[in-house]
Write a protein that holds these residues in place. Sequence first.
Motif, short mmCIF file in Angstrom:
data_model
loop_
_atom_site.label_atom_id
_atom_site.label_comp_id
_atom_site.label_asym_id
_atom_site.label_seq_id
_atom_site.Cartn_x
_atom_site.Cartn_y
_atom_site.Cartn_z
N GLY A 92 13.14 41.80 -4.77
CA GLY A 92 14.31 41.15 -4.18
C GLY A 92 15.61 41.79 -4.65
N ILE A 93 15.70 42.07 -5.93
CA ILE A 93 16.91 42.71 -6.49
C ILE A 93 17.08 44.11 -5.91
N LEU A 94 15.98 44.87 -5.86
CA LEU A 94 16.07 46.22 -5.30
C LEU A 94 16.48 46.17 -3.83
N SER A 95 15.99 45.18 -3.10
CA SER A 95 16.34 45.04 -1.70
C SER A 95 17.82 44.71 -1.53
N VAL A 96 18.32 43.79 -2.33
CA VAL A 96 19.75 43.43 -2.25
C VAL A 96 20.62 44.64 -2.53
N ILE A 97 20.24 45.44 -3.50
CA ILE A 97 21.02 46.64 -3.83
C ILE A 97 21.10 47.57 -2.61
N GLN A 98 19.97 47.75 -1.94
CA GLN A 98 19.96 48.64 -0.78
C GLN A 98 20.70 48.02 0.41
N LEU A 100 23.31 46.27 0.11
CA LEU A 100 24.73 46.46 -0.21
C LEU A 100 25.24 47.83 0.21
N SER A 101 24.34 48.78 0.43
CA SER A 101 24.78 50.10 0.89
C SER A 101 25.43 50.04 2.27
N LEU A 102 25.16 48.97 3.01
CA LEU A 102 25.78 48.82 4.34
C LEU A 102 27.29 48.65 4.25
N ILE A 103 27.79 48.25 3.11
CA ILE A 103 29.23 48.10 2.92
C ILE A 103 29.94 49.43 3.16
N PHE A 104 29.30 50.52 2.78
CA PHE A 104 29.92 51.84 2.87
C PHE A 104 29.52 52.62 4.11
N GLY A 105 28.72 52.02 4.97
CA GLY A 105 28.31 52.68 6.20
C GLY A 105 26.82 52.51 6.42
N SER A 106 26.45 52.62 7.68
CA SER A 106 25.02 52.48 7.98
C SER A 106 24.28 53.77 7.66
N SER A 107 23.07 53.60 7.18
CA SER A 107 22.24 54.75 6.84
C SER A 107 20.78 54.33 6.90
N SER A 108 19.92 55.27 6.67
CA SER A 108 18.49 54.97 6.70
C SER A 108 18.03 54.19 5.47
N LEU A 109 18.93 53.94 4.53
CA LEU A 109 18.59 53.12 3.36
C LEU A 109 18.24 51.69 3.78
N VAL A 110 18.64 51.31 4.99
CA VAL A 110 18.31 49.98 5.51
C VAL A 110 16.79 49.84 5.65
N ALA A 111 16.11 50.91 6.01
CA ALA A 111 14.65 50.87 6.13
C ALA A 111 14.02 50.53 4.78
N ALA A 112 14.54 51.14 3.73
CA ALA A 112 14.03 50.83 2.39
C ALA A 112 14.33 49.38 2.04
N ALA A 113 15.50 48.91 2.39
CA ALA A 113 15.87 47.52 2.11
C ALA A 113 14.93 46.55 2.81
N VAL A 114 14.57 46.84 4.05
CA VAL A 114 13.68 45.96 4.81
C VAL A 114 12.30 45.91 4.17
N PHE A 115 11.75 47.06 3.81
CA PHE A 115 10.41 47.07 3.22
C PHE A 115 10.40 46.48 1.81
N LEU A 116 11.47 46.69 1.05
CA LEU A 116 11.56 46.06 -0.27
C LEU A 116 11.61 44.54 -0.12
N LEU A 117 12.34 44.06 0.88
CA LEU A 117 12.40 42.63 1.15
C LEU A 117 11.04 42.10 1.58
N LEU A 118 10.33 42.85 2.38
CA LEU A 118 9.01 42.45 2.82
C LEU A 118 8.04 42.32 1.64
N ALA A 119 8.09 43.28 0.72
CA ALA A 119 7.25 43.21 -0.48
C ALA A 119 7.62 41.99 -1.32
N ALA A 120 8.92 41.73 -1.46
CA ALA A 120 9.36 40.55 -2.21
C ALA A 120 8.83 39.27 -1.57
N LEU A 121 8.87 39.20 -0.25
CA LEU A 121 8.38 38.01 0.45
C LEU A 121 6.87 37.83 0.28
N PHE A 122 6.12 38.93 0.32
CA PHE A 122 4.67 38.82 0.10
C PHE A 122 4.36 38.29 -1.30
#
Length: 149
Positions: A92-98, A100-122
């Motif tokens: 969850g913490i790693l997902s939130v960090i990623q 937060l990268s949206l603050i500075f612009g969109s990037s493919s780091l969102v994909a990492a954030a989604v999968f980190l969030l999915l792992a946290a939810l599991f």
Amino acid sequence: MTIAEEFRSRNFSIYGQWTGVICVLLCFAVGIANLISLPRLIWIFSVICLISSFVIIFVEIPLLLRICPTSSKFDTFIRRFETNYMRAAFYGILSVIQWLSLIFGSSSLVAAAVFLLLAALFYLLAGVKGQGFVGSKTLGGHGVAQMIV
């Protein structure tokens, strides 16, 4: 137990662990890809993503702690994540960090954030359902790591 049997067990910690393995690959790939991105502040998040990929691989594949030379401090840090709730918080913490990268612009780091969030939810679902953490034997879970010693 085969991989198919592990997935049929309906233990969410197995799903979380395999999602974590996907996170390792994804965090490494998008971390490197975003090192050449134009907004310089995204570099910070891509470096964090790269570092987290190396930490996640040790969290999810316990066999590596036995065969890779690591310090006792690092081993102690990694062993903190042996419960479902601790792993859920970690992801969850790693997902939130990623995210937060949206603050500075969109990037493919969102994909990492989604999968980190999915792992946290599991892992959170496994904890809420009262399922004990069960590591995949394919990834060096219970029994395999002890045979190495």
